[in-house]
Design an enzyme around this catalytic site. Structure first.
Site, PDB file in Angstrom:
ATOM      1  N   GLY A  69       0.805  -1.218   0.000  1.00  0.00           N
ATOM      2  CA  GLY A  69       0.000   0.000   0.000  1.00  0.00           C
ATOM      3  C   GLY A  69       0.830   1.256   0.000  1.00  0.00           C
ATOM      4  O   GLY A  69       0.546   2.215  -0.728  1.00  0.00           O
ATOM      5  N   ARG A  75       4.176   6.104  -5.110  1.00  0.00           N
ATOM      6  CA  ARG A  75       4.466   6.206  -6.548  1.00  0.00           C
ATOM      7  C   ARG A  75       3.377   6.994  -7.276  1.00  0.00           C
ATOM      8  O   ARG A  75       3.665   7.818  -8.147  1.00  0.00           O
ATOM      9  CB  ARG A  75       4.608   4.817  -7.155  1.00  0.00           C
ATOM     10  CG  ARG A  75       5.868   4.076  -6.760  1.00  0.00           C
ATOM     11  CD  ARG A  75       5.948   2.730  -7.440  1.00  0.00           C
ATOM     12  NE  ARG A  75       5.975   2.866  -8.896  1.00  0.00           N
ATOM     13  CZ  ARG A  75       5.859   1.837  -9.744  1.00  0.00           C
ATOM     14  NH1 ARG A  75       5.704   0.613  -9.268  1.00  0.00           N
ATOM     15  NH2 ARG A  75       5.891   2.039 -11.043  1.00  0.00           N
ATOM     16  N   CYS A  96       4.274  -8.886   1.979  1.00  0.00           N
ATOM     17  CA  CYS A  96       3.924  -9.665   0.791  1.00  0.00           C
ATOM     18  C   CYS A  96       5.161 -10.132   0.037  1.00  0.00           C
ATOM     19  O   CYS A  96       5.302 -11.312  -0.272  1.00  0.00           O
ATOM     20  CB  CYS A  96       3.027  -8.844  -0.128  1.00  0.00           C
ATOM     21  SG  CYS A  96       2.581  -9.705  -1.654  1.00  0.00           S
ATOM     22  N   CYS A 101       3.059 -13.327   0.536  1.00  0.00           N
ATOM     23  CA  CYS A 101       2.483 -13.871  -0.698  1.00  0.00           C
ATOM     24  C   CYS A 101       3.508 -14.448  -1.661  1.00  0.00           C
ATOM     25  O   CYS A 101       3.346 -15.571  -2.165  1.00  0.00           O
ATOM     26  CB  CYS A 101       1.702 -12.785  -1.443  1.00  0.00           C
ATOM     27  SG  CYS A 101       0.879 -11.575  -0.424  1.00  0.00           S
ATOM     28  N   LYS A 104       5.798 -17.368  -0.264  1.00  0.00           N
ATOM     29  CA  LYS A 104       4.838 -18.430   0.060  1.00  0.00           C
ATOM     30  C   LYS A 104       4.389 -19.170  -1.191  1.00  0.00           C
ATOM     31  O   LYS A 104       4.338 -20.406  -1.230  1.00  0.00           O
ATOM     32  CB  LYS A 104       3.652 -17.818   0.811  1.00  0.00           C
ATOM     33  CG  LYS A 104       2.511 -18.765   1.175  1.00  0.00           C
ATOM     34  CD  LYS A 104       1.452 -18.893   0.071  1.00  0.00           C
ATOM     35  CE  LYS A 104       0.796 -17.599  -0.319  1.00  0.00           C
ATOM     36  NZ  LYS A 104      -0.150 -17.079   0.647  1.00  0.00           N
ATOM     37  N   GLY A 242      -2.856 -23.187  14.418  1.00  0.00           N
ATOM     38  CA  GLY A 242      -3.749 -22.198  13.828  1.00  0.00           C
ATOM     39  C   GLY A 242      -4.510 -22.767  12.650  1.00  0.00           C
ATOM     40  O   GLY A 242      -3.953 -23.509  11.833  1.00  0.00           O
ATOM     41  N   ALA A 243      -5.781 -22.363  12.526  1.00  0.00           N
ATOM     42  CA  ALA A 243      -6.656 -22.892  11.484  1.00  0.00           C
ATOM     43  C   ALA A 243      -6.905 -21.906  10.358  1.00  0.00           C
ATOM     44  O   ALA A 243      -7.704 -22.185   9.456  1.00  0.00           O
ATOM     45  CB  ALA A 243      -8.003 -23.302  12.090  1.00  0.00           C
ATOM     46  N   TYR A 245      -5.746 -19.188   7.114  1.00  0.00           N
ATOM     47  CA  TYR A 245      -5.165 -19.522   5.818  1.00  0.00           C
ATOM     48  C   TYR A 245      -3.645 -19.648   5.870  1.00  0.00           C
ATOM     49  O   TYR A 245      -3.063 -20.468   5.142  1.00  0.00           O
ATOM     50  CB  TYR A 245      -5.605 -18.510   4.753  1.00  0.00           C
ATOM     51  CG  TYR A 245      -4.910 -17.176   4.789  1.00  0.00           C
ATOM     52  CD1 TYR A 245      -3.772 -16.942   4.022  1.00  0.00           C
ATOM     53  CD2 TYR A 245      -5.385 -16.141   5.576  1.00  0.00           C
ATOM     54  CE1 TYR A 245      -3.137 -15.712   4.053  1.00  0.00           C
ATOM     55  CE2 TYR A 245      -4.756 -14.914   5.606  1.00  0.00           C
ATOM     56  CZ  TYR A 245      -3.627 -14.706   4.852  1.00  0.00           C
ATOM     57  OH  TYR A 245      -2.985 -13.495   4.891  1.00  0.00           O
ATOM     58  N   ILE A 246      -2.964 -18.891   6.747  1.00  0.00           N
ATOM     59  CA  ILE A 246      -1.511 -19.003   6.828  1.00  0.00           C
ATOM     60  C   ILE A 246      -1.102 -20.380   7.345  1.00  0.00           C
ATOM     61  O   ILE A 246      -0.244 -21.060   6.767  1.00  0.00           O
ATOM     62  CB  ILE A 246      -0.920 -17.899   7.722  1.00  0.00           C
ATOM     63  CG1 ILE A 246      -1.186 -16.524   7.116  1.00  0.00           C
ATOM     64  CG2 ILE A 246       0.582 -18.106   7.907  1.00  0.00           C
ATOM     65  CD1 ILE A 246      -0.733 -15.365   7.987  1.00  0.00           C
ATOM     66  N   GLU A 249      -1.887 -23.072   4.717  1.00  0.00           N
ATOM     67  CA  GLU A 249      -0.946 -23.051   3.592  1.00  0.00           C
ATOM     68  C   GLU A 249       0.402 -23.639   3.981  1.00  0.00           C
ATOM     69  O   GLU A 249       0.983 -24.451   3.244  1.00  0.00           O
ATOM     70  CB  GLU A 249      -0.791 -21.616   3.084  1.00  0.00           C
ATOM     71  CG  GLU A 249      -2.025 -21.099   2.377  1.00  0.00           C
ATOM     72  CD  GLU A 249      -1.929 -19.641   1.964  1.00  0.00           C
ATOM     73  OE1 GLU A 249      -2.708 -19.226   1.091  1.00  0.00           O
ATOM     74  OE2 GLU A 249      -1.067 -18.914   2.511  1.00  0.00           O
ATOM     75  N   ARG A 266      -8.362 -24.994  17.234  1.00  0.00           N
ATOM     76  CA  ARG A 266      -9.295 -24.902  18.350  1.00  0.00           C
ATOM     77  C   ARG A 266     -10.673 -25.470  18.029  1.00  0.00           C
ATOM     78  O   ARG A 266     -11.410 -25.877  18.931  1.00  0.00           O
ATOM     79  CB  ARG A 266      -9.440 -23.447  18.792  1.00  0.00           C
ATOM     80  CG  ARG A 266      -8.198 -22.883  19.450  1.00  0.00           C
ATOM     81  CD  ARG A 266      -8.417 -21.457  19.902  1.00  0.00           C
ATOM     82  NE  ARG A 266      -8.685 -20.571  18.772  1.00  0.00           N
ATOM     83  CZ  ARG A 266      -9.017 -19.304  18.876  1.00  0.00           C
ATOM     84  NH1 ARG A 266      -9.147 -18.752  20.082  1.00  0.00           N
ATOM     85  NH2 ARG A 266      -9.233 -18.570  17.803  1.00  0.00           N
ATOM     86  N   THR A 281     -14.327 -29.420   2.933  1.00  0.00           N
ATOM     87  CA  THR A 281     -13.576 -30.089   1.874  1.00  0.00           C
ATOM     88  C   THR A 281     -12.083 -30.104   2.185  1.00  0.00           C
ATOM     89  O   THR A 281     -11.423 -31.149   2.070  1.00  0.00           O
ATOM     90  CB  THR A 281     -13.816 -29.411   0.513  1.00  0.00           C
ATOM     91  OG1 THR A 281     -15.219 -29.398   0.234  1.00  0.00           O
ATOM     92  CG2 THR A 281     -13.109 -30.173  -0.601  1.00  0.00           C
ATOM     93  N   ASP A 372      -3.073  -3.334   6.336  1.00  0.00           N
ATOM     94  CA  ASP A 372      -3.268  -4.210   7.489  1.00  0.00           C
ATOM     95  C   ASP A 372      -3.300  -3.457   8.812  1.00  0.00           C
ATOM     96  O   ASP A 372      -3.914  -3.923   9.771  1.00  0.00           O
ATOM     97  CB  ASP A 372      -2.150  -5.257   7.538  1.00  0.00           C
ATOM     98  CG  ASP A 372      -2.247  -6.278   6.413  1.00  0.00           C
ATOM     99  OD1 ASP A 372      -3.121  -6.105   5.539  1.00  0.00           O
ATOM    100  OD2 ASP A 372      -1.457  -7.238   6.401  1.00  0.00           O
ATOM    101  N   HIS A 510     -15.362 -26.705 -22.711  1.00  0.00           N
ATOM    102  CA  HIS A 510     -15.273 -28.143 -22.405  1.00  0.00           C
ATOM    103  C   HIS A 510     -14.017 -28.745 -23.029  1.00  0.00           C
ATOM    104  O   HIS A 510     -13.643 -28.382 -24.148  1.00  0.00           O
ATOM    105  CB  HIS A 510     -16.512 -28.853 -22.963  1.00  0.00           C
ATOM    106  CG  HIS A 510     -16.568 -30.303 -22.632  1.00  0.00           C
ATOM    107  ND1 HIS A 510     -16.879 -30.764 -21.371  1.00  0.00           N
ATOM    108  CD2 HIS A 510     -16.329 -31.405 -23.401  1.00  0.00           C
ATOM    109  CE1 HIS A 510     -16.848 -32.080 -21.373  1.00  0.00           C
ATOM    110  NE2 HIS A 510     -16.515 -32.484 -22.600  1.00  0.00           N
ATOM    111  N   GLU A 515     -16.258 -25.157 -16.204  1.00  0.00           N
ATOM    112  CA  GLU A 515     -17.542 -25.192 -16.905  1.00  0.00           C
ATOM    113  C   GLU A 515     -18.693 -25.561 -15.975  1.00  0.00           C
ATOM    114  O   GLU A 515     -19.852 -25.221 -16.228  1.00  0.00           O
ATOM    115  CB  GLU A 515     -17.496 -26.170 -18.072  1.00  0.00           C
ATOM    116  CG  GLU A 515     -17.372 -27.632 -17.688  1.00  0.00           C
ATOM    117  CD  GLU A 515     -17.345 -28.549 -18.912  1.00  0.00           C
ATOM    118  OE1 GLU A 515     -18.372 -28.604 -19.622  1.00  0.00           O
ATOM    119  OE2 GLU A 515     -16.310 -29.190 -19.146  1.00  0.00           O
TER     120      GLU A 515
END
Length: 521
Positions: A69, A75, A96, A101, A104, A242-243, A245-246, A249, A266, A281, A372, A510, A515
């Site tokens: 940011g 810039r 990042c 990001c 990672k 920890g559950a 996304y970090i 991943e 937890r 899933t 952040d 297809h 699709e």
């Protein structure tokens, strides 16, 4: 005869060079500055070890934080001709580029490839090669890859710096803090000297930092997501706590590369902020892939075993995980502050995040904040877009005077194994907002064609959340290969207000997994 230089001589020299285009880079070495005065002066000043406070400089726009940011906003402001200074404490690009990001995703590619190359035999490749490549005999050269990955990040740091120079942004490496006079003091990273700056407008974009569970005995024996990228060797056995996304991943990366991986959470599922179809899933598949998920659990203590360096992790239910090489805390992040906001009166909320309005304005008239450290939507592209819009409004033409960032329908991806992507409302959120009778959900669960030739299958699950008689699409949630790439295109449609009929009217490509999204019934 030796003549001691006066402060006036020294300060006048600084005044002459501070506004030069390259001043913040060329003159960071004191010996270069002293050479301009003369050799006797150089010898005298070198004996002074304590930091010096140099004369202050004034800018139209001063940005604290060289992350996504901050760089984007500085810039853009400079492109309009605003005299701009960017202050960064570590390396350009922020979380990042350096510990988020970018590295990672590089690690994710390595882990994903490790899985896919074991599929080669079933596709008829290397059939006569023994032993056949399997997950058990696959090897990964962590040290080699870390060096290569770090070199890539270093190149990106240089690109960021060159782009700032091209746009005419001055930048300094140092730690910024508001003093009691409301000025910005910067302690330089290389020399420890203190420079003082003032500005017409100031942006705080300092980002966040990982949280440690300081109430847990032995917590300091673990590391965080930043520390993951400092690991010199691959742990044979690792515990991720920890559950979010970090954690998900990192656990996926370790497991794909062959580490025995434990995930302590937890609740019952991973990724609890996402739709149920993603939670269930990914959780079920991680279990089937051999990740040991300790559900409804918390770490109660961490102990080091003698001189061997191995750790013993004890959970609150009495479970003991022994002979652990590393434990990684991924339990959340908090705003990176400690920059003297109390000296200027910037207001914080109960989470110690900077409070801003819809135009990124703090309660102090000339101070703004985003990213952040504000905590609205903590994603790199959001910080970039917000930073550019802020600069447009502050320094651009009048057509931008009311421009502000829209934080609704922001697409995001989780680079788990397989990937997940989400935009808009979850099914539960849609029901809470519109009522169950006004929400219709379409789902599809299948096995992608890639796995038709394989004994081992990976799941694909899609969910479309619609509302109202026109069935406006208010949420799309994906799990499966290439979900991030698929979601980017559909994100445009949802941002434009597409309906289920719009999706249905698009002819399917297809054979693809995507699709299914335009043929849901």
């Amino acid at each position: 005869m030796y003549i001691k230089p006066t402060n006036l001589v020294y300060n006048n020299l600084i005044k002459r060079i501070i506004f030069r285009k390259s001043a913040t880079r060329t003159f960071t070495n004191k010996s270069i500055i002293y050479n301009q005065i003369g050799s006797t002066t150089k010898m005298h000043i070198k004996d002074i070890n304590k930091p010096t406070k140099n004369v202050k400089a004034h800018y139209e726009y001063l940005v604290i934080g060289g992350g996504s940011g901050g760089v984007a906003s500085s810039r853009r402001a400079a492109s309009y001709g605003a005299k701009t200074l960017l202050i960064e404490g570590k390396a350009m690009g922020g979380t990042c580029v350096n510990v988020g990001c970018v590295p990672k995703k590089v690690m994710w590619y390595a882990s994903d490839l490790a899985t896919r190359i074991t599929h080669a035999n079933e596709y008829g490749l290397y059939q006569n090669v023994e032993p056949k490549l399997t997950k058990e005999n696959l090897t990964f050269n962590w040290e080699y890859f870390k060096e290569k990955r770090d070199a890539y990040v270093k190149r990106l740091n240089g690109i960021y710096e060159r782009n700032l120079t091209k746009e005419g942004v001055d930048y300094v490496f140092g730690w910024a803090r508001f003093n009691k006079d409301g000025q910005v003091e910067v302690t330089k990273s290389d020399t420890g000297d203190v420079d003082i700056y003032t500005a017409d407008k100031i942006l705080i974009a300092t980002g966040g930092k990982p949280i440690y569970p300081t109430n847990i005995p032995g917590y300091e024996l673990g590391t965080d997501s930043d520390g993951f990228f400092q690991m010199k060797t691959q742990p044979k056995k690792v515990v991720v706590v920890g559950a979010g996304y970090i954690g998900v991943e990192l656990a996926g990366v370790f497991n794909g590369l062959g580490s025995e991986t434990h995930l302590v959470i937890r609740g019952e599922t991973l990724l609890r902020k996402f739709d149920d179809i993603i939670q269930n899933t990914i959780t079920d598949y991680y279990v089937s892939e051999g990740i040991d998920i300790h559900k409804k659990s918390q770490v109660s203590k961490v102990e080091k075993n003698g001189d061997g360096g191995k750790l013993t992790i004890t959970l609150n239910d009495g479970t003991v995980i022994s002979e652990v090489d590393d434990i990684i805390w991924t339990i959340g992040r908090r705003s990176l502050l400690g920059i003297g906001l109390e000296n200027v009166g910037v207001k914080l909320n109960e989470k110690e995040q900077i409070v801003v309005d819809e135009y990124q304005r703090t309660n102090v008239s000339n101070i703004y904040s985003l990213g952040d450290v504000v905590g609205k939507v903590e994603l790199t592209p959001v910080a970039i877009a917000t930073g550019r819009k802020l600069a447009n409004r502050l320094f651009g033409p009048s057509i931008y005077k009311d421009q502000k960032q829209d934080f609704t329908n922001v697409p995001s991806a989780v680079f788990s194994h397989p990937e997940a992507g989400s935009i808009g409302l979850t099914e539960k959120q849609a029901i809470e907002k519109y009522g169950k009778a006004n929400v219709k959900v379409y789902t599809s669960k299948f096995t992608a064609m890639y796995y038709a030739m394989l004994e081992h299958k990976s799941p694909t699950s899609y969910k479309l959340v619609c509302t109202g008689p026109e069935e406006k699409v208010v949420g799309l949630h994906l799990v499966g290969d290439n979900s991030a790439e698929i979601l980017q295109g559909f994100g445009v449609a949802i941002k434009m207000g597409a309906t289920k009929e719009d999706f249905d009217s698009c002819v399917a490509i297809h054979p693809t997994s995507a699709e299914e999204i335009v043929t849901l019934r």
